[in-house]
Design an enzyme around this catalytic site. Structure first.
Site: not given
Ligand code: PAF
Length: 252
Positions: A32, A37, A61, A148-149, A187
């Protein structure tokens, strides 16, 4: 040129042999992809010979099944974006590829990971650190880029790299915000126009350095924004809130 997609570890490891004398910049993501990114990928492109992005929605996670299920998945758009930014390879493994041990082994930090987001999402950072360790061991980057977010995540990853003598450089990249101050996040795509407005109000309330934590909380409550936490850590102020059932984090 279209970015090459790699799905398996053996395929990547074969390729990795040919990068032996090169710098490899790595941007791990859960997909996403957005302008935040893109900024990480641009930095990686500017500073390395080879750029690799990964997309893996890491189940370990997520401490909430619904959150995992609702996490946006936009692979075709993501592939367009990484290709546009001249990313060399996109690594997209399946769960079984990443967790042959079914998560019997994990990396755990015992202090900071239990506070802030970690306090409210038990086990979250164990999942993050474990998958990042796995990804670093597979990709073998010379440089890895994090925003840093996700400040707590970034600090914990830096701590892990230091604790385990890992041979790579973690590069911190400042948070990218929209023109109204909202930190970009995958999100945000789950919010209505109204929700985005509220999220912008959240960002602006948080970003008032002279106000106390109590004042910030009062203002958020006044705007009917559900607070998970607002806390200071060192020179940062960090917060997590819920808007339209979506959990948003930010720090200033
Ligand atoms: O920040 C993210 O998107 C995730 O926590 C990461 C670092 C790719 C680990 O799954």
């Amino acid at each position: 040129m279209r970015t090459n997609v790699i799905n398996t570890i053996p395929e990547y490891l074969e390729l990795r042999k040919s990068f032996s004398n090169k710098t490899v910049g790595f941007v791990p993501t859960m997909g996403a992809l957005h302008e935040g990114h893109a900024e990480l990928l641009r930095r990686a492109r500017a500073e390395n010979d080879i750029v690799i992005c990964s997309i893996f929605v890491n189940p370990t996670q997520f401490n909430n099944a619904e959150d995992l299920e609702k996490y946006p998945r936009t692979l075709n758009n993501d592939l367009d974006l990484v290709s546009h930014l001249r990313t060399d390879y996109l690594f997209c493994p399946e769960f079984n590829e990443m967790y042959p041990d079914k998560y019997l082994y994990k990396i755990e930090e015992k202090e900071f990971s239990k506070r802030l987001c970690g306090f409210h999402r038990p086990g979250h950072f164990d999942g993050v650190l474990t998958v990042v360790m796995k990804l670093f061991n597979i990709i073998k980057p010379t440089h890895a880029y994090f925003g840093e977010k996700d400040y707590q995540q970034l600090s914990l990853i830096e701590g892990m790299v230091h604790a385990f003598f890992m041979d790579l450089k973690i590069v911190r990249v400042p948070t990218i915000r929209n023109s109204n101050g909202l930190a970009l996040s995958s999100r945000n795509t789950r919010l209505s126009t109204q929700g985005i407005k509220k999220a912008e109000i959240f960002a602006n309330i948080l970003n008032q350095p002279k106000k106390t934590i109590e004042d910030i909380k009062k203002e958020l409550t006044h705007e009917n924004i559900e607070i998970e936490y607002v806390e200071s850590y060192g020179s940062r102020r960090l917060a997590a809130v819920w808007i339209e059932g979506v959990r948003l984090i930010d720090n200033v």
